[in-house]
Design a protein around this motif. Structure first.
Motif: not given
Lengths: 91, 196
Positions: A21, A25, A39, A42, A46, A82, A85-86, A89, B41, B44, B48, B187, B189-191, B194-196
């Motif tokens: 993970t 990053g 995404m 990750l 998790s 998640i 939502a991603y 986006a 989420a 975001r 973004v 959950v 920490f990555p969210l 890291v996640m972008r």
């Protein structure tokens, strides 16, 4: 049901997964692991980690599916929200 | 962590380890964190660029180190439960103490992170990202503190030999709560970092 070797093995897997993970990053861009691929990676990592914590650390592995299902279902639901939502986006 | 009332039965145990009440509490906590994660989420999704830019200002190294601490703390507590189940209370108490140290380490690292952010003039009203970051991580921070209070109580009682095979309910319940605190961070920490 719970034994030392299994618990230690799970800890090692969790450490390696955490490293993965963190690496996404830090050096994800150089490796081409970006955007939706990052995404997805990750979320998969998790999920694997959360499942191991629920089954081995919380001791649900030998318990009726109902209880395992609640925790794994929570992980899947949160991951799905998640991801949705991603995806929104990105549009 | 075997369910002591069902050890003679073949097949899966009917109930999870520990008190059933703690599991309802854990499920309620997971629901609350789940709503929080979804809110982050979708928040975001509407901002973004802001979220991606602000995420770069987080200390990812500290976040990763804290993940290591919580997972290791969780492992220590699982080893404690296993030791106590084998009638090794002294060993169990040592593992619990190690778990408490990991939790304390998490609080110290997070404390430094907060201090750096507050020192830079960041607060809840800085922007939407920091509103989420601060409230979400602080909500989790409070759970780590409660988990540590529980671990200290378990450590104290385990040292006195209060638990053992046939009397696992208390330690299994407290341990399950501590693992939940770890599960949520796995959950988070990555969210957030890291996640972008």
């Amino acid at each position: 049901m719970m034994n030392t070797r299994q618990l230690n093995f799970v800890w090692v897997v969790l450490m390696l997964a955490t490293l993965a993970t963190y690496a996404i990053g830090e050096v994800g861009e150089q490796l081409g692991i970006v955007g939706p691929l990052a995404m997805a990676a990750l979320l998969v990592i998790s999920f694997v980690k959360g499942r191991l914590v629920a089954l081995d650390f919380m001791g649900l592995r030998g318990v009726k599916f109902f209880w395992r299902g609640l925790l794994i279902g929570w992980l899947l639901l949160v991951s799905a929200l998640i991801a949705i939502a991603y995806w929104i986006a990105l549009r | 962590m075997k369910n002591t009332t069902n050890t003679a039965l073949p097949g899966p145990a009917v109930a999870p380890p520990g008190d059933l009440a703690i599991w309802f509490f854990i499920l309620a906590e997971l629901l609350a964190f789940g709503v929080f994660f979804a809110a982050y989420a979708f928040g975001r999704a509407n901002n973004v660029e802001l979220f991606n830019e602000m995420q770069q200002t987080l200390d990812r190294q500290a976040g990763a180190f804290n993940t290591v601490l919580l997972i290791t703390g969780s492992w220590c507590v699982a080893r404690a439960v296993e030791a106590v189940e084998r009638s090794r209370s002294a060993t169990g108490a040592r593992w619990l103490a190690a778990g408490i140290l990991c939790g304390g380490g998490f609080l110290v690292v997070k404390g430094f992170e907060y201090a750096a952010k507050f020192g830079a003039g960041i607060n809840l009203s800085t922007n939407t990202f920091y509103m989420f970051y601060l409230s979400l991580t602080f909500f989790h921070f409070m759970h780590v503190i409660l988990g540590m209070v529980i671990l200290v109580a378990l450590w104290w009682k385990t040292r006195q030999g209060a638990y053992g095979p046939g009397n696992m309910n208390g330690i299994e319940s407290g341990a399950a709560y501590w693992h939940m605190v770890d599960l949520v961070w796995i959950v988070l920490f990555p969210l957030v970092y890291v996640m972008r």
